[in-house]
Design an enzyme around this catalytic site. Sequence first.
Site, PDB file in Angstrom:
ATOM      1  NE  ARG A 198       8.835  28.244 -63.994  1.00 38.26           N
ATOM      2  CZ  ARG A 198       9.711  29.052 -64.586  1.00 38.26           C
ATOM      3  NH1 ARG A 198       9.393  30.316 -64.827  1.00 38.26           N
ATOM      4  NH2 ARG A 198      10.889  28.602 -64.934  1.00 38.26           N
ATOM      5  NE  ARG A 251      10.941  29.375 -69.917  1.00 38.42           N
ATOM      6  CZ  ARG A 251      11.580  28.460 -69.186  1.00 38.42           C
ATOM      7  NH1 ARG A 251      12.842  28.154 -69.480  1.00 38.42           N
ATOM      8  NH2 ARG A 251      10.999  27.869 -68.181  1.00 38.42           N
ATOM      9  NE  ARG A 286      14.379  31.986 -68.297  1.00 37.81           N
ATOM     10  CZ  ARG A 286      14.156  30.816 -67.717  1.00 37.81           C
ATOM     11  NH1 ARG A 286      15.141  29.926 -67.617  1.00 37.81           N
ATOM     12  NH2 ARG A 286      12.977  30.533 -67.224  1.00 37.81           N
ATOM     13  CE  LYS A 290      16.894  23.280 -63.362  1.00 38.07           C
ATOM     14  NZ  LYS A 290      16.280  24.526 -62.864  1.00 38.07           N
ATOM     15  NE  ARG A 315      10.449  20.839 -63.146  1.00 43.82           N
ATOM     16  CZ  ARG A 315      11.164  21.507 -64.052  1.00 43.82           C
ATOM     17  NH1 ARG A 315      11.848  20.873 -64.968  1.00 43.82           N
ATOM     18  NH2 ARG A 315      11.196  22.807 -64.016  1.00 43.82           N
TER      19      ARG A 315
HETATM   20  P1  AP5 Z   1      18.678  29.428 -66.719  1.00 40.46           P
HETATM   21  O1  AP5 Z   1      19.979  28.782 -67.001  1.00 40.46           O
HETATM   22  O2  AP5 Z   1      17.698  29.605 -67.822  1.00 40.46           O
HETATM   23  O3  AP5 Z   1      17.977  28.719 -65.454  1.00 40.46           O
HETATM   24  P2  AP5 Z   1      17.290  27.283 -65.333  1.00 40.46           P
HETATM   25  O4  AP5 Z   1      17.668  26.756 -63.992  1.00 40.46           O
HETATM   26  O5  AP5 Z   1      17.575  26.438 -66.513  1.00 40.46           O
HETATM   27  O6  AP5 Z   1      15.773  27.786 -65.309  1.00 40.46           O
HETATM   28  P3  AP5 Z   1      14.448  27.253 -66.023  1.00 40.46           P
HETATM   29  O7  AP5 Z   1      13.382  28.288 -65.731  1.00 40.46           O
HETATM   30  O8  AP5 Z   1      14.654  26.916 -67.455  1.00 40.46           O
HETATM   31  O9  AP5 Z   1      14.142  26.024 -65.209  1.00 40.46           O
HETATM   32  P4  AP5 Z   1      12.851  25.376 -64.971  1.00 40.46           P
HETATM   33  O10 AP5 Z   1      13.337  24.183 -64.288  1.00 40.46           O
HETATM   34  O11 AP5 Z   1      11.769  26.092 -64.294  1.00 40.46           O
HETATM   35  O12 AP5 Z   1      12.198  25.315 -66.437  1.00 40.46           O
HETATM   36  P5  AP5 Z   1      12.058  24.139 -67.455  1.00 40.46           P
HETATM   37  O13 AP5 Z   1      12.261  24.689 -68.793  1.00 40.46           O
HETATM   38  O14 AP5 Z   1      12.838  22.957 -67.025  1.00 40.46           O
HETATM   39  O15 AP5 Z   1      19.011  30.861 -66.039  1.00 40.46           O
HETATM   40  C1  AP5 Z   1      17.988  31.757 -65.668  1.00 40.46           C
HETATM   41  C2  AP5 Z   1      18.462  33.201 -65.946  1.00 40.46           C
HETATM   42  O16 AP5 Z   1      19.542  33.516 -65.081  1.00 40.46           O
HETATM   43  C3  AP5 Z   1      18.995  33.419 -67.380  1.00 40.46           C
HETATM   44  O17 AP5 Z   1      18.608  34.702 -67.790  1.00 40.46           O
HETATM   45  C4  AP5 Z   1      20.541  33.352 -67.232  1.00 40.46           C
HETATM   46  O18 AP5 Z   1      21.203  34.158 -68.187  1.00 40.46           O
HETATM   47  C5  AP5 Z   1      20.714  33.873 -65.824  1.00 40.46           C
HETATM   48  N1  AP5 Z   1      21.838  33.245 -65.127  1.00 40.46           N
HETATM   49  C6  AP5 Z   1      22.184  31.916 -65.139  1.00 40.46           C
HETATM   50  N2  AP5 Z   1      23.235  31.715 -64.328  1.00 40.46           N
HETATM   51  C7  AP5 Z   1      23.553  32.916 -63.781  1.00 40.46           C
HETATM   52  C8  AP5 Z   1      24.564  33.338 -62.862  1.00 40.46           C
HETATM   53  N3  AP5 Z   1      25.448  32.473 -62.335  1.00 40.46           N
HETATM   54  N4  AP5 Z   1      24.592  34.660 -62.509  1.00 40.46           N
HETATM   55  C9  AP5 Z   1      23.690  35.547 -63.040  1.00 40.46           C
HETATM   56  N5  AP5 Z   1      22.718  35.195 -63.925  1.00 40.46           N
HETATM   57  C10 AP5 Z   1      22.646  33.887 -64.285  1.00 40.46           C
HETATM   58  O19 AP5 Z   1      10.513  23.749 -67.244  1.00 40.46           O
HETATM   59  C11 AP5 Z   1       9.459  24.595 -67.647  1.00 40.46           C
HETATM   60  C12 AP5 Z   1       8.139  23.903 -67.359  1.00 40.46           C
HETATM   61  O20 AP5 Z   1       8.040  22.672 -68.117  1.00 40.46           O
HETATM   62  C13 AP5 Z   1       7.911  23.468 -65.919  1.00 40.46           C
HETATM   63  O21 AP5 Z   1       7.387  24.518 -65.122  1.00 40.46           O
HETATM   64  C14 AP5 Z   1       6.906  22.310 -66.101  1.00 40.46           C
HETATM   65  O22 AP5 Z   1       5.608  22.801 -66.345  1.00 40.46           O
HETATM   66  C15 AP5 Z   1       7.396  21.644 -67.373  1.00 40.46           C
HETATM   67  N6  AP5 Z   1       8.374  20.572 -67.105  1.00 40.46           N
HETATM   68  C16 AP5 Z   1       9.674  20.537 -67.497  1.00 40.46           C
HETATM   69  N7  AP5 Z   1      10.271  19.416 -67.056  1.00 40.46           N
HETATM   70  C17 AP5 Z   1       9.318  18.721 -66.377  1.00 40.46           C
HETATM   71  C18 AP5 Z   1       9.334  17.504 -65.660  1.00 40.46           C
HETATM   72  N8  AP5 Z   1      10.448  16.759 -65.553  1.00 40.46           N
HETATM   73  N9  AP5 Z   1       8.182  17.098 -65.069  1.00 40.46           N
HETATM   74  C19 AP5 Z   1       7.048  17.820 -65.165  1.00 40.46           C
HETATM   75  N10 AP5 Z   1       6.961  19.000 -65.813  1.00 40.46           N
HETATM   76  C20 AP5 Z   1       8.091  19.444 -66.415  1.00 40.46           C
END
Ligand code: AP5
Length: 219
Positions: free
Chosen positions: A172, A161, A128, A13, A88
């Site tokens: 997660r 991370r 990542r 995403k 979420r």
């Molecule tokens: P990437 O684009 O980084 O994936 P992503 O879906 O953004 O993954 P995240 O881990 O950032 O999502 P998340 O939802 O767990 O974390 P967030 O920061 O929101 O891609 C991943 C990897 O794959 C990269 O290395 C990329 O290069 C590679 N890649 C991408 N596309 C590809 C493709 N097509 N082919 C091959 N490789 C590819 O949240 C973190 C924490 O914050 C949560 O666990 C929670 O504790 C808290 N939090 C955040 N938002 C909330 C909320 N709304 N409510 C409560 N807690 C929250």
Amino acid sequence: MRLILLGAPGVGKGTQAQRLATEEGIPQISTGEILRDAIKRGTPLGIQAKSFMEAGNLVPDDVVIGIIRDRLSRSDGADGFILDGFPRTVAQAQALDRMLLDSGAGGIDYVVNFEAPNQEIISRLSGRRTCPDCQAVYHVEHAPPRQEGRCDKCGAALVQRTDDKPDTIAARLKVYDQQTSPLVDYYRERGLLRQLDATAPIDSVYRNLRSLVQGTKSR
Ligand code: AP5
């Protein structure tokens, strides 16, 4: 264009949101990034969020709803935004509906649900690397930086991370299944859901994302 990008952690995403937001000139609003920045700066929000994030759990709804309310009140989102990682939970989705209704700014155009098998997601998260300064995202195999370990955009040393460790990844994914996946039905019932096959290479996923969101109501 007002979009929500939905999908499991690591499905891609953030990678797509960064690119689409840059091309469209609208903000990418990532609750994860806002929370990580607060932890880095040691603010009260960061202190409150740290233990939840390190365990792979969600930060409480009232905290993230407050973050989004503040962020959406800024003028840079007037022409659109991309929500990445919010909502979420169903409670967050309902709060967002109320916020948009109260602001009179119009609703969400589409919710794009990124889909990929868990095995692929685990491999993406394990490889990542992120830039702690400009938040650019890399992958050791699929999207490597030009110089190993260095950000192409700002030259900072890339990091893994703390929540991209095997145990936290498993936690997660479980949290996603239990608390976030019900949003697929929530948005399908409202006619907003668009499915996106996220297994293809990054450029193909981007092309498909663009064609899915072409002609959004607010453009
Ligand atoms: P990437 O684009 O980084 O994936 P992503 O879906 O953004 O993954 P995240 O881990 O950032 O999502 P998340 O939802 O767990 O974390 P967030 O920061 O929101 O891609 C991943 C990897 O794959 C990269 O290395 C990329 O290069 C590679 N890649 C991408 N596309 C590809 C493709 N097509 N082919 C091959 N490789 C590819 O949240 C973190 C924490 O914050 C949560 O666990 C929670 O504790 C808290 N939090 C955040 N938002 C909330 C909320 N709304 N409510 C409560 N807690 C929250």
